[in-house]
Design a protein around this motif. Structure first.
Motif, short mmCIF file in Angstrom:
data_model
loop_
_atom_site.label_atom_id
_atom_site.label_comp_id
_atom_site.label_asym_id
_atom_site.label_seq_id
_atom_site.Cartn_x
_atom_site.Cartn_y
_atom_site.Cartn_z
N LEU A 130 0.82 -1.21 0.00
CA LEU A 130 0.00 0.00 0.00
C LEU A 130 0.86 1.26 0.00
CD1 LEU A 130 -2.78 -1.06 2.55
CD2 LEU A 130 -3.12 -0.56 0.11
N LEU A 131 1.88 1.28 0.85
CA LEU A 131 2.69 2.49 1.01
C LEU A 131 3.68 2.69 -0.14
CD1 LEU A 131 3.48 2.41 4.85
CD2 LEU A 131 1.69 3.68 3.66
N LYS A 132 4.23 1.60 -0.64
CA LYS A 132 5.26 1.75 -1.67
C LYS A 132 4.71 1.85 -3.09
CE LYS A 132 9.24 -0.44 0.59
NZ LYS A 132 10.24 -1.53 0.49
N TRP A 133 3.65 1.06 -3.36
CA TRP A 133 3.24 0.92 -4.74
C TRP A 133 1.85 1.49 -5.04
CZ3 TRP A 133 7.63 0.12 -6.71
CH2 TRP A 133 8.56 -0.73 -6.09
N ARG A 134 0.88 1.24 -4.17
CA ARG A 134 -0.49 1.65 -4.48
C ARG A 134 -0.75 3.12 -4.18
NH1 ARG A 134 -4.07 -2.34 -5.48
NH2 ARG A 134 -5.16 -0.59 -6.44
N TYR A 135 -0.29 3.58 -3.00
CA TYR A 135 -0.58 4.95 -2.59
C TYR A 135 0.68 5.65 -2.08
CZ TYR A 135 -5.12 2.69 -2.66
OH TYR A 135 -6.23 1.96 -3.03
N PRO A 136 1.71 5.76 -2.90
CA PRO A 136 2.99 6.31 -2.44
C PRO A 136 2.94 7.79 -2.08
CG PRO A 136 3.03 6.00 -4.81
CD PRO A 136 1.77 5.36 -4.32
N THR A 137 1.94 8.51 -2.58
CA THR A 137 1.87 9.95 -2.28
C THR A 137 0.86 10.27 -1.19
OG1 THR A 137 0.21 10.31 -4.02
CG2 THR A 137 2.54 10.52 -4.65
N SER A 138 0.20 9.25 -0.65
CA SER A 138 -0.79 9.49 0.40
C SER A 138 -0.11 9.91 1.71
CB SER A 138 -1.63 8.23 0.64
OG SER A 138 -2.41 7.94 -0.50
N ASN A 139 -0.83 10.71 2.48
CA ASN A 139 -0.29 11.21 3.75
C ASN A 139 -1.08 10.78 4.97
OD1 ASN A 139 1.86 12.89 2.66
ND2 ASN A 139 0.21 14.14 1.83
N ASP A 140 -2.25 10.16 4.76
CA ASP A 140 -3.12 9.88 5.91
C ASP A 140 -3.81 8.53 5.74
OD1 ASP A 140 -4.47 11.23 8.37
OD2 ASP A 140 -6.12 10.38 7.23
N PHE A 141 -3.77 7.72 6.80
CA PHE A 141 -4.44 6.43 6.76
C PHE A 141 -5.95 6.60 6.73
CE2 PHE A 141 -0.36 4.77 8.38
CZ PHE A 141 -0.22 3.66 7.56
N GLY A 142 -6.47 7.42 7.67
CA GLY A 142 -7.91 7.51 7.86
C GLY A 142 -8.67 8.05 6.67
N SER A 143 -8.12 9.07 6.02
CA SER A 143 -8.86 9.71 4.93
C SER A 143 -8.48 9.18 3.55
CB SER A 143 -8.62 11.23 4.96
OG SER A 143 -7.25 11.53 4.76
N GLU A 144 -7.36 8.47 3.44
CA GLU A 144 -6.91 8.04 2.12
C GLU A 144 -6.73 6.53 2.00
OE1 GLU A 144 -4.18 11.48 0.40
OE2 GLU A 144 -3.54 10.93 2.43
#
Length: 297
Positions: A91-105
């Motif tokens: 999730l962190l490396k490949w799917r959503y690398p630019t996301s900053n928040d677990f709860g909202s993203e």
């Protein structure tokens, strides 16, 4: 550990710890809906209006009594998650690398493609994301039988060691209060309040419904006397101060004959130049602020 075991037993990709909440606070949280197997099928971050109403569920399915289920018809994410390691890395490396928040993203997106399970937590829990909730949660600790207990023999809660001397109390009246280490209390009254480490309360101080965060260091008696002689205000609370419903931040200097009571019931105010704010009717004396002798708030 129950949360982790539930995650393992259900072979979940992600487990979200959840609690039931009422209408007044529901829009402050991420809310979830679950199926009959406990899998999260919908996640809505801080919904309002019609979106909030749509997230209402029957929480009696989680073991709440009918009365409690009516009072708390929403399931809120506590912001505590357990992941399978490979899922988290993906999730962190490949799917959503630019996301900053677990709860909202990340969590809302993951619900659609992963086995995201809800773990219902039915014990004490408070989110302290607002001044009011922070204040209320701390004040609740002063009750005779608080819901959250520091002193359970089986699971005691310890502060981090600071190696401070014991608090010195001289002819004071203390009722329903928590007094931290290293304080000096002289002929004062402390009622339904929390007094933080290294706090100094001088003669005639009346502290009620107040959280005093304390100080990071001591001033010597000669330093205090010198500042008083120069008309300055030392760290702590000066003589004949009356304070109600207040949060006093670290290293604040409050002079003598000061009254902090918000007698007009102001709910919101920004007075940083004067050293304080008011939020939800609670006066907040800022960190390192100086409240001069004779001030009335």
């Amino acid at each position: 550990m129950d949360l982790v075991q539930s995650h393992i037993d259900r072979n979940a990709d992600i487990t979200v710890s959840c609690a039931a909440v009422g209408d007044s606070r529901a829009s402050d949280f991420g809310l979830v809906k679950v199926d009959s197997r406990g899998r999260i099928i919908q996640f809505s971050e801080k919904p309002k209006g019609a979106d909030l109403k749509a997230m209402q569920v029957d929480t009696s399915l989680f073991g709440l009594s009918p009365q409690d289920a009516i009072a708390s018809p929403f399931i809120a994410s506590m912001g505590v998650y357990v992941f399978k390691t490979d899922v988290l890395l993906k999730l962190l490396k490949w799917r959503y690398p630019t996301s900053n928040d677990f709860g909202s993203e990340i969590i809302p997106a993951s619900v659609k493609e992963y086995n995201v399970q809800a773990f219902f937590f039915g014990d004490y829990w408070e989110d302290i994301g607002t001044i009011r909730s922070f204040y209320d949660a701390n004040m609740a600790l002063t009750e005779e039988s608080p819901m959250f207990k520091f002193y359970d023999p089986k699971t005691p809660i310890f502060t981090s060691p600071r190696f401070l001397p014991p608090t010195k109390i001289d002819k004071c009246r203390i009722v329903d209060a928590i007094i931290s280490h290293g304080c000096f209390l002289r002929e004062c009254s402390v009622q339904h309040s929390i007094v933080g480490e290294r706090s100094r309360l001088d003669y005639g101080v009346e502290l009620k419904d107040t959280i005093m965060m304390g100080a990071d260091y001591y001033q010597t008696e000669s330093e205090i006397a010198s500042e008083l002689a120069e008309g300055k205000v030392p760290i702590g609370i000066g003589r004949n101060n009356k304070t109600r419903k207040c949060i006093i931040d670290k290293n604040a200097r409050i002079g003598k004959d000061v009254i902090i009571m918000n007698k007009d019931g102001v709910q919101e105010a920004d007075r940083p130049r004067d050293g304080f704010y008011i939020r939800s009717g609670i006066t907040i004396v800022m960190e390192k602020a100086t409240i001069e002798d004779g001030t009335i708030i």
